[in-house]
Write a protein that holds these residues in place. Sequence first.
Motif, mmCIF file in Angstrom:
data_model
loop_
_atom_site.group_PDB
_atom_site.id
_atom_site.type_symbol
_atom_site.label_atom_id
_atom_site.label_comp_id
_atom_site.label_asym_id
_atom_site.label_seq_id
_atom_site.Cartn_x
_atom_site.Cartn_y
_atom_site.Cartn_z
ATOM 1 N N PRO A 1 4.507 -4.920 -15.096
ATOM 2 C CA PRO A 1 4.843 -3.523 -14.829
ATOM 3 C C PRO A 1 4.710 -3.200 -13.345
ATOM 4 O O PRO A 1 4.034 -3.915 -12.598
ATOM 5 N N ALA A 2 5.338 -2.110 -12.919
ATOM 6 C CA ALA A 2 5.290 -1.720 -11.512
ATOM 7 C C ALA A 2 3.854 -1.466 -11.069
ATOM 8 O O ALA A 2 3.441 -1.894 -9.986
ATOM 9 N N LEU B 1 -3.038 -7.813 -9.744
ATOM 10 C CA LEU B 1 -3.074 -7.420 -8.341
ATOM 11 C C LEU B 1 -3.891 -8.403 -7.510
ATOM 12 O O LEU B 1 -3.479 -8.805 -6.415
ATOM 13 N N MET B 2 -5.045 -8.789 -8.031
ATOM 14 C CA MET B 2 -5.902 -9.707 -7.283
ATOM 15 C C MET B 2 -5.252 -11.085 -7.165
ATOM 16 O O MET B 2 -5.206 -11.677 -6.074
ATOM 17 N N THR B 3 -4.723 -11.604 -8.260
ATOM 18 C CA THR B 3 -4.111 -12.937 -8.245
ATOM 19 C C THR B 3 -2.891 -12.986 -7.356
ATOM 20 O O THR B 3 -2.713 -13.921 -6.558
ATOM 21 N N ILE C 1 0.832 -1.204 0.000
ATOM 22 C CA ILE C 1 0.000 0.000 0.000
ATOM 23 C C ILE C 1 0.865 1.253 0.000
ATOM 24 O O ILE C 1 0.591 2.225 -0.718
ATOM 25 N N ALA C 2 1.923 1.244 0.818
ATOM 26 C CA ALA C 2 2.806 2.409 0.905
ATOM 27 C C ALA C 2 3.493 2.694 -0.426
ATOM 28 O O ALA C 2 3.657 3.855 -0.823
ATOM 29 N N ILE C 3 3.900 1.645 -1.117
ATOM 30 C CA ILE C 3 4.549 1.817 -2.423
ATOM 31 C C ILE C 3 3.574 2.402 -3.441
ATOM 32 O O ILE C 3 3.883 3.365 -4.143
ATOM 33 N N TYR C 4 2.373 1.820 -3.496
ATOM 34 C CA TYR C 4 1.393 2.293 -4.486
ATOM 35 C C TYR C 4 0.897 3.703 -4.171
ATOM 36 O O TYR C 4 0.438 4.415 -5.069
ATOM 37 N N CYS D 1 10.749 -1.276 -7.321
ATOM 38 C CA CYS D 1 10.406 -1.466 -5.912
ATOM 39 C C CYS D 1 9.411 -2.606 -5.701
ATOM 40 O O CYS D 1 9.559 -3.403 -4.754
ATOM 41 N N VAL D 2 8.413 -2.717 -6.566
ATOM 42 C CA VAL D 2 7.413 -3.777 -6.411
ATOM 43 C C VAL D 2 8.052 -5.148 -6.618
ATOM 44 O O VAL D 2 7.715 -6.117 -5.932
#
Length: 388
Positions: A95-96, A103-105, A27-30, A155-156
Amino acid sequence: MLDSKHLHTAVQVGAGLALNVFPAIFIAIYARIAPIDTQGFLALALVVGVYVAQLFNAFVVEGRLATPDAEGDLGLPLWVVLLTIASGALLVIGPAVATTAALMTSSVGVMTGLLMARSIGVVSGAWKREGLGAAVLIVASAIALWMSVQHNPQCVRVLAVGAVLAVLVRYRPGRALPRMGFPPDVRRSSWVTAETAVVGVVQPAITSLLLVMVGPAASVTFRVISTVAGAVEPILAYGRYRLLAHGHRGELAPFTVVFVAAMVAVLIAAFGGLGSLIFGPAWRDVGVAALLLACLWKGFMLLSTVPFAALRKAGKTVPVFWIRGASTVIYLMISVGFLLVWHAPAAIFLSFVVAEMITALIYHRAAVKDASDYAAAFGLRQLRERLS
């Protein structure tokens, strides 16, 4: 100097605290690299991922613990490891700012691996592997967070690799469960899974309502506050597994002390600037009242954990299912009512406090009736004798 028992406990609890690192740092990264709509969907994807992970964990691990005559040692099944690797690979090769499907998977697969590896580590007592796995995840998360501050698109990928390695460290091929983890008593495991499914649906449902009714910013704020208050959730989980395995005698006092100390530390860190430092823009809408209410909610969960574990240990899976079902209805009714009146995350956490108080009372009455060990310690007659 700490003796070996206290050292093992400290490492296990610390490793449990690291369980929340992946969703928190994600969450912090996004919050720094993704648009607000994607952040809102990530908040939902992570809570769904945790929910599905809880179902797998309930069927394989908790169902086995609720089967007194189950044979064989607990070990992480191979399919969980492969699922984690495949899910993490989606974040590494993509992609980042990933697609909604990715995201869900990835949230489902990675959280399943982290939660099941953690649960089995607690039960088996493999504290060294737990400590190493937690250290790997924390270091990778810290590096990923620093990279996101620098707007580095890698980062991701670093975060995903750290989560996968944290699961691989805990995998012991020679100790995998027989039959790929399929439970020895399917009926009992099904009841355990059903009750987990019923009670766990609250978070995805409320996050979805916030996303639709208030907007993505509110859902992100709700998830950030839940994540911060949820820093003590691994302690609740650790205590629950200890209570399931050994009962409340000799386990309750240290469990309570560690929980209270951790809650105080979380509040000091959050209000001391660590929340803003980690979550960046996502911390902007976090209110003091909402965070305090969230922590109070977790405190009441401590009260309900003891009678819940006593009932589960006594093999009362069917009554626990109906209690958890009733609790879910109570949670949803009060939450929706409060949200319709006050369109804010604080209203949700206030409703959670009220609902958990009611749930704790229901569990207590059931445990006094159906769990003899709990009744002997916490029944009304025994409490009167202690006070007299």
